[in-house]
Design a protein around this motif. Structure first.
Motif, PDB file in Angstrom:
ATOM      1  N   HIS A 276       0.550  -1.146   0.214  1.00 34.04           N
ATOM      2  CA  HIS A 276      -0.155  -0.149  -0.214  1.00 34.04           C
ATOM      3  C   HIS A 276       1.035   1.247  -0.124  1.00 34.04           C
ATOM      4  O   HIS A 276       2.147   1.274   0.358  1.00 34.04           O
ATOM      5  CB  HIS A 276      -0.691  -0.173   0.913  1.00 34.04           C
ATOM      6  N   ASP A 277       0.496   2.182  -0.777  1.00 35.64           N
ATOM      7  CA  ASP A 277       1.620   2.899  -0.773  1.00 35.64           C
ATOM      8  C   ASP A 277       0.955   4.838  -0.045  1.00 35.64           C
ATOM      9  O   ASP A 277       0.964   5.579   0.036  1.00 35.64           O
ATOM     10  CB  ASP A 277       1.238   4.048  -2.680  1.00 35.64           C
ATOM     11  N   ARG A 278       0.099   4.327   0.384  1.00 34.85           N
ATOM     12  CA  ARG A 278      -0.355   5.809   1.576  1.00 34.85           C
ATOM     13  C   ARG A 278      -0.577   4.662   3.246  1.00 34.85           C
ATOM     14  O   ARG A 278      -1.446   4.342   3.196  1.00 34.85           O
ATOM     15  CB  ARG A 278      -1.630   6.381   0.918  1.00 34.85           C
ATOM     16  N   LEU A 279      -0.358   5.582   4.119  1.00 36.43           N
ATOM     17  CA  LEU A 279      -0.882   5.785   4.844  1.00 36.43           C
ATOM     18  C   LEU A 279      -1.399   6.873   5.872  1.00 36.43           C
ATOM     19  O   LEU A 279      -0.752   7.698   5.827  1.00 36.43           O
ATOM     20  CB  LEU A 279       0.109   5.415   5.745  1.00 36.43           C
ATOM     21  N   LYS A 280      -2.140   6.618   7.185  1.00 38.84           N
ATOM     22  CA  LYS A 280      -3.108   7.727   7.871  1.00 38.84           C
ATOM     23  C   LYS A 280      -2.036   7.787   9.059  1.00 38.84           C
ATOM     24  O   LYS A 280      -2.210   6.674   9.620  1.00 38.84           O
ATOM     25  CB  LYS A 280      -4.299   8.391   7.769  1.00 38.84           C
ATOM     26  N   VAL A 281      -1.491   8.139   9.822  1.00 41.20           N
ATOM     27  CA  VAL A 281      -0.869   8.849  11.074  1.00 41.20           C
ATOM     28  C   VAL A 281      -1.152  10.093  11.672  1.00 41.20           C
ATOM     29  O   VAL A 281      -1.246  10.900  11.068  1.00 41.20           O
ATOM     30  CB  VAL A 281       1.433   8.678  10.917  1.00 41.20           C
ATOM     31  N   ARG A 282      -1.472   9.146  12.715  1.00 38.85           N
ATOM     32  CA  ARG A 282      -1.728  10.077  13.994  1.00 38.85           C
ATOM     33  C   ARG A 282      -1.473  10.005  14.849  1.00 38.85           C
ATOM     34  O   ARG A 282      -0.841   9.091  15.445  1.00 38.85           O
ATOM     35  CB  ARG A 282      -3.492   9.810  14.288  1.00 38.85           C
ATOM     36  N   THR A 283      -0.993  11.421  15.911  1.00 36.60           N
ATOM     37  CA  THR A 283      -0.101  11.676  16.770  1.00 36.60           C
ATOM     38  C   THR A 283      -0.924  12.418  17.675  1.00 36.60           C
ATOM     39  O   THR A 283      -1.108  13.979  17.301  1.00 36.60           O
ATOM     40  CB  THR A 283       1.015  12.359  17.029  1.00 36.60           C
ATOM     41  N   SER A 284      -0.450  12.736  19.076  1.00 35.42           N
ATOM     42  CA  SER A 284      -0.780  13.466  20.071  1.00 35.42           C
ATOM     43  C   SER A 284       0.247  14.196  20.359  1.00 35.42           C
ATOM     44  O   SER A 284      -0.097  15.216  21.710  1.00 35.42           O
ATOM     45  CB  SER A 284      -1.523  12.738  21.288  1.00 35.42           C
ATOM     46  N   MET A 285       0.986  14.358  20.151  1.00 35.72           N
ATOM     47  CA  MET A 285       2.257  14.903  20.228  1.00 35.72           C
ATOM     48  C   MET A 285       2.764  15.909  18.812  1.00 35.72           C
ATOM     49  O   MET A 285       3.856  15.630  17.977  1.00 35.72           O
ATOM     50  CB  MET A 285       2.981  14.072  20.715  1.00 35.72           C
ATOM     51  N   PRO A 286       2.191  17.510  18.854  1.00 35.53           N
ATOM     52  CA  PRO A 286       2.263  18.341  17.505  1.00 35.53           C
ATOM     53  C   PRO A 286       3.885  18.434  17.797  1.00 35.53           C
ATOM     54  O   PRO A 286       4.577  18.694  16.365  1.00 35.53           O
ATOM     55  CB  PRO A 286       1.553  18.824  17.678  1.00 35.53           C
ATOM     56  N   SER A 287       4.769  18.545  18.922  1.00 34.01           N
ATOM     57  CA  SER A 287       6.107  19.334  18.510  1.00 34.01           C
ATOM     58  C   SER A 287       6.843  17.914  17.975  1.00 34.01           C
ATOM     59  O   SER A 287       8.113  18.137  17.529  1.00 34.01           O
ATOM     60  CB  SER A 287       6.326  19.843  20.175  1.00 34.01           C
ATOM     61  N   PHE A 288       6.540  16.663  18.956  1.00 39.92           N
ATOM     62  CA  PHE A 288       7.226  15.464  18.465  1.00 39.92           C
ATOM     63  C   PHE A 288       7.220  15.784  17.050  1.00 39.92           C
ATOM     64  O   PHE A 288       8.103  15.135  16.112  1.00 39.92           O
ATOM     65  CB  PHE A 288       6.933  14.326  18.873  1.00 39.92           C
ATOM     66  N   ALA A 289       6.059  15.777  16.203  1.00 37.82           N
ATOM     67  CA  ALA A 289       5.750  15.561  15.051  1.00 37.82           C
ATOM     68  C   ALA A 289       6.586  16.716  13.795  1.00 37.82           C
ATOM     69  O   ALA A 289       7.113  16.093  13.578  1.00 37.82           O
ATOM     70  CB  ALA A 289       4.268  14.944  14.324  1.00 37.82           C
TER      71      ALA A 289
ATOM     72  N   LEU B 123      13.647  15.964  21.090  1.00 33.08           N
ATOM     73  CA  LEU B 123      13.315  17.285  20.463  1.00 33.08           C
ATOM     74  C   LEU B 123      14.424  18.541  19.956  1.00 33.08           C
ATOM     75  O   LEU B 123      13.930  19.162  19.791  1.00 33.08           O
ATOM     76  CB  LEU B 123      12.151  18.498  21.515  1.00 33.08           C
ATOM     77  N   VAL B 124      15.573  18.675  21.175  1.00 36.07           N
ATOM     78  CA  VAL B 124      16.322  19.037  21.025  1.00 36.07           C
ATOM     79  C   VAL B 124      17.159  18.760  20.200  1.00 36.07           C
ATOM     80  O   VAL B 124      18.471  19.579  20.590  1.00 36.07           O
ATOM     81  CB  VAL B 124      16.377  20.009  22.167  1.00 36.07           C
ATOM     82  N   LEU B 125      17.709  17.821  19.951  1.00 29.85           N
ATOM     83  CA  LEU B 125      18.570  16.983  19.668  1.00 29.85           C
ATOM     84  C   LEU B 125      19.937  17.770  18.299  1.00 29.85           C
ATOM     85  O   LEU B 125      20.795  18.084  18.357  1.00 29.85           O
ATOM     86  CB  LEU B 125      18.603  15.895  19.292  1.00 29.85           C
ATOM     87  N   ASP B 126      18.650  18.276  17.481  1.00 34.61           N
ATOM     88  CA  ASP B 126      19.714  18.943  16.762  1.00 34.61           C
ATOM     89  C   ASP B 126      20.342  20.394  16.961  1.00 34.61           C
ATOM     90  O   ASP B 126      21.219  21.086  16.294  1.00 34.61           O
ATOM     91  CB  ASP B 126      18.743  19.241  14.881  1.00 34.61           C
ATOM     92  N   PRO B 127      19.282  20.961  17.643  1.00 32.93           N
ATOM     93  CA  PRO B 127      20.007  22.688  18.698  1.00 32.93           C
ATOM     94  C   PRO B 127      21.357  22.333  18.912  1.00 32.93           C
ATOM     95  O   PRO B 127      21.947  23.157  19.012  1.00 32.93           O
ATOM     96  CB  PRO B 127      18.742  23.333  19.156  1.00 32.93           C
ATOM     97  N   LEU B 128      21.160  21.288  19.849  1.00 34.36           N
ATOM     98  CA  LEU B 128      22.468  20.986  20.695  1.00 34.36           C
ATOM     99  C   LEU B 128      23.715  20.848  19.746  1.00 34.36           C
ATOM    100  O   LEU B 128      24.726  20.827  20.453  1.00 34.36           O
ATOM    101  CB  LEU B 128      22.190  19.684  21.391  1.00 34.36           C
ATOM    102  N   ARG B 129      23.691  19.527  18.664  1.00 31.52           N
ATOM    103  CA  ARG B 129      23.837  19.757  17.610  1.00 31.52           C
ATOM    104  C   ARG B 129      24.895  21.092  17.355  1.00 31.52           C
ATOM    105  O   ARG B 129      26.196  20.286  16.305  1.00 31.52           O
ATOM    106  CB  ARG B 129      24.049  17.875  17.068  1.00 31.52           C
ATOM    107  N   ASP B 130      24.313  21.491  17.080  1.00 29.51           N
ATOM    108  CA  ASP B 130      24.625  22.802  16.275  1.00 29.51           C
ATOM    109  C   ASP B 130      24.968  23.852  17.419  1.00 29.51           C
ATOM    110  O   ASP B 130      25.922  25.127  16.483  1.00 29.51           O
ATOM    111  CB  ASP B 130      23.523  23.412  15.172  1.00 29.51           C
ATOM    112  N   GLY B 131      24.747  24.249  18.246  1.00 30.71           N
ATOM    113  CA  GLY B 131      24.840  24.509  18.702  1.00 30.71           C
ATOM    114  C   GLY B 131      24.513  26.006  19.445  1.00 30.71           C
ATOM    115  O   GLY B 131      24.847  26.596  19.759  1.00 30.71           O
ATOM    116  N   THR B 132      23.345  25.940  18.976  1.00 31.52           N
ATOM    117  CA  THR B 132      22.174  27.180  19.529  1.00 31.52           C
ATOM    118  C   THR B 132      21.578  26.974  20.616  1.00 31.52           C
ATOM    119  O   THR B 132      21.087  28.142  21.290  1.00 31.52           O
ATOM    120  CB  THR B 132      20.973  26.783  18.182  1.00 31.52           C
ATOM    121  N   LEU B 133      21.527  26.026  21.105  1.00 32.58           N
ATOM    122  CA  LEU B 133      21.086  25.862  22.596  1.00 32.58           C
ATOM    123  C   LEU B 133      22.330  24.556  22.932  1.00 32.58           C
ATOM    124  O   LEU B 133      22.981  23.813  22.352  1.00 32.58           O
ATOM    125  CB  LEU B 133      19.647  24.916  22.803  1.00 32.58           C
TER     126      LEU B 133
END
Length: 297
Positions: A99-112, A244-254
């Protein structure tokens, strides 16, 4: 005589499926819609099952129904087994099909927004499956249309599930803000907060031995992804799930403000809907998501 007796004691599986659908949906009409049959057909199936059981399984209350004690006992005994049967039959029906399409629902908009959405392009390129992402904080209803639920605060009993990872909390800040307040007590740090996760600051404060009433919150946002942007801009210190902050920690902005990583006791979970017509693809997506998160950490 023996042949008739054998037929009379055979378990009526089709009426039993209708019975479970009525229990899930709360009335005959919605159960019929879920099964693709008429309300009258559902009524006939329930009457057949009640005749087999020798008693009433539902009390009719206008358009809705309520279990009798015998009906509730039967529902609790068979609902998970019926979900397992439905899932197994879906997997068998889908074997060899993609199947070439899935509906994924989440209760975590920040995580998404910060973790899932940026990775979906790579998933589609690798697997040829397009993901339609839906965010909702409400518990899912049996009639809701989705294939996968990603959550940390909702439960879907009787479904196939994956524990994606355990949540860890960290306190972060922009480098300049940390330098400015490094010599101050943590209780004096200016904090930013998110209404969607009011628990994280209290969890961090308890671990740090700080009285929550002494905390200094300078700004509050609806969601963590907004608070993360504010923290990068230097508005305040932020307690946030580390994922949620792995990228900012890696690039030094946090940067990590105190070096602590605190387990919140929660886990990120993925469930495959029992009503998904694409259970095999949904399971494949959950396995990919779990592997992707482990690689990020």
């Amino acid at each position: 005589m023996s042949s008739n007796h054998g037929r009379a004691t055979e378990v009526p599986l089709t009426p039993l499926r209708a019975f479970v659908a009525v229990g899930r949906h709360g009335n005959f009409t919605r159960a019929g819609a879920a099964l693709g049959v008429t309300q009258g057909a559902v009524s006939r199936h329930i009457a057949s099952l009640e005749a087999f059981a020798g008693g009433r399984l539902f009390h009719r209350r206008g358009s809705t129904v309520e279990f009798t004690p015998s009906g509730l006992q039967l529902f609790e005994a068979v609902k998970d087994a019926m979900s397992t049967i439905e899932m197994t039959m879906q997997l068998l029906a889908q074997r060899g099909r993609k199947h070439d399409r899935l509906k994924v629902r989440t209760s975590m908009p920040s995580f998404a927004m910060t973790v899932v959405v940026p990775a979906l392009g790579a998933y589609t390129a690798q697997h040829g499956v397009q993901i339609d992402l839906i965010t909702s904080l409400a518990p899912p209803e049996p009639s809701d249309d989705f294939d996968v639920l990603i959550t940390r605060d909702l439960s879907v009993p009787g479904t196939e599930s994956w524990e994606l990872m355990r949540e860890e909390l960290v306190c972060v800040a922009s480098p300049s803000l940390l330098e400015k307040h490094r010599a101050r007590s943590k209780s004096g740090w200016p904090l930013v907060a998110a209404r969607s996760r009011p628990d994280v600051i209290a969890t961090w404060a308890i671990a740090a031995g700080i009285a929550t009433e002494s905390l200094y919150v300078v700004a509050t946002y609806d969601h963590l992804f907004l608070a993360i942007t504010a923290a990068i801009g230097g508005t305040g210190f932020l307690v946030v799930p580390k994922l949620l902050v792995l990228d900012p920690l890696r690039d030094g902005t946090l940067v990590l403000a105190d070096g602590q990583s605190i387990g919140s006791g929660a886990s990120y979970l993925a469930y495959v809907s029992t009503h998904s017509a694409h259970a095999q693809s949904a399971g494949d997506f959950c396995r990919w998501l779990k592997g992707m998160l482990r690689e990020r950490m």
